[in-house]
Design a protein around this motif. Structure first.
Motif, PDB file in Angstrom:
ATOM      1  N   PHE A 120     -70.782   1.581 -15.105  1.00  9.66           N
ATOM      2  CA  PHE A 120     -70.310   0.847 -13.812  1.00  9.66           C
ATOM      3  C   PHE A 120     -68.916   0.135 -14.049  1.00  9.66           C
ATOM      4  O   PHE A 120     -67.967   0.228 -13.335  1.00  9.66           O
ATOM      5  N   TYR A 169     -74.076  -1.048  -7.551  1.00 12.85           N
ATOM      6  CA  TYR A 169     -74.319  -1.418  -8.910  1.00 12.85           C
ATOM      7  C   TYR A 169     -75.106  -2.781  -8.753  1.00 12.85           C
ATOM      8  O   TYR A 169     -76.078  -2.970  -9.535  1.00 12.85           O
ATOM      9  N   CYS A 198     -69.270   1.226  -4.340  1.00 11.09           N
ATOM     10  CA  CYS A 198     -69.851   1.468  -5.810  1.00 11.09           C
ATOM     11  C   CYS A 198     -70.161   0.135  -6.431  1.00 11.09           C
ATOM     12  O   CYS A 198     -71.344   0.012  -7.065  1.00 11.09           O
TER      13      CYS A 198
END
Length: 333
Positions: A77, A34, A30
């Motif tokens: 995020f 991002y 992740c």
């Protein structure tokens, strides 16, 4: 009933699970996504900002799309990455409503910007002789002002109506805060919230969608009566916008459908995937589509990469020569 039970200080995001050591793999993936979103959109923004030949309405709107992608990603995020590593998934009440506001304005901004981009293409293709008189920088400022200010007001009203509700719970069956999930926790009648929410959804979501469809219907009619060369040029400038519009519309439709369904009616994995799709695919898709499909942006980006590579090689060559010279001096002293 106590005040804290009516106005909980924290909300619990119940879809997070304990994946043990796998959490670090999910966190890394992740974080990579991002960083990709930040890097790709920053390239588009800097390219349009620094290259004077791209200071035209269409490229300014593309730059605004990238800025909006960074804005929406920043609202999701950082907190999401913290939750992946955390053992407790509690989010404070103020921050939850801030996240709702940021994500909802991000979605609304995206649609209004896509709407004015459709208008820009409509004028350029259907009224080419009037393009420069209509799409002035003054008009661009007014359109962008409307594209930002109206969603800010509409989403602000929606969040305000939710903030004032007394709540009888604090569990949200999501991986992020959403307005309707909070409204469902209310102890009182939410008819006003439902009516206002539907009106604002109509004006901020469906009207821009219908406007885009209307403009492209006219563009198709004009192209059908034009030469193949004209159709090719029109398709080259419109295709990136169509791809962006279809991708975001599908993601948004999934999110809107998800928000209205009961938690027990949907598989938790589906909820996670649709929530992530809504916030990941459009911010990655936009710079890739415009960066790769529009030759003007692609050319400037590739040219900048080549210049940077050449400067790096020159710098390395000079550094190597300097080191060899220093080494020569030292060995002969």
């Amino acid at each position: 009933m106590s005040n804290n039970s009516l106005n909980p200080l924290y909300f619990q995001l119940t879809l997070f699970s304990d994946y043990g050591p796998l959490r670090y793999l999910f966190f890394s993936l992740c974080l990579l996504v991002y960083m990709t979103i930040i890097s790709a959109n920053a390239v588009i923004i800097l390219t349009v900002f620094l290259e004077k030949s791209l200071h035209q309405p269409m490229y300014i709107f593309i730059c605004c799309l990238s800025l909006n992608s960074l804005y929406g990603s920043a609202g999701f995020f950082p907190r999401f990455l913290m939750d992946i590593l955390s053992d407790t998934h509690l989010i404070s009440r103020p921050f939850c409503f801030i996240q709702i506001y940021v994500i909802y304005t991000y979605a609304s901004n995206e649609l209004t910007i896509l709407g004015i981009m459709a208008y820009d293409r409509f004028v350029a293709i259907c009224q080419p002789l009037h393009y420069h008189s209509k799409m002035t920088f003054r008009m661009v400022r007014h359109l962008l002002g409307f594209a930002v200010l109206y969603p800010a007001f509409a989403c602000g009203l929606c969040v305000y109506l939710s903030v004032r509700l007394p709540l009888c719970g604090n569990k949200l069956h999501r991986i992020l805060c959403s307005n309707w999930s909070v409204v469902r926790l209310s102890c009182v009648d939410t008819t006003v919230n439902s009516i206002v929410g539907r009106i604002l959804t109509l004006t901020t979501v469906f009207l821009p969608l219908l406007f885009v469809l209307y403009t492209y219907l006219h563009i198709l009619l004009v192209c059908s009566r034009s030469s193949s060369e004209f159709r090719g040029k029109a398709l080259q400038t419109c295709l990136p916008h169509i791809l962006t519009f279809v991708t975001f519309s599908f993601s948004l439709f999934c999110e809107l459908s998800l928000s209205r369904l009961e938690a027990h009616q949907v598989n938790p994995f589906v909820i996670v995937v649709l929530s992530l799709e809504f916030l990941i695919i459009p911010p990655i898709n936009n710079p890739l589509v415009y960066g790769l499909n529009l030759p003007q942006i692609r050319g400037v980006v590739f040219s900048s990469c080549i210049k940077t590579s050449h400067k790096t090689k020159t710098l390395l060559f000079r550094s190597k020569a300097l080191l060899e010279y220093v080494d020569f001096i030292c060995t002969h002293d």
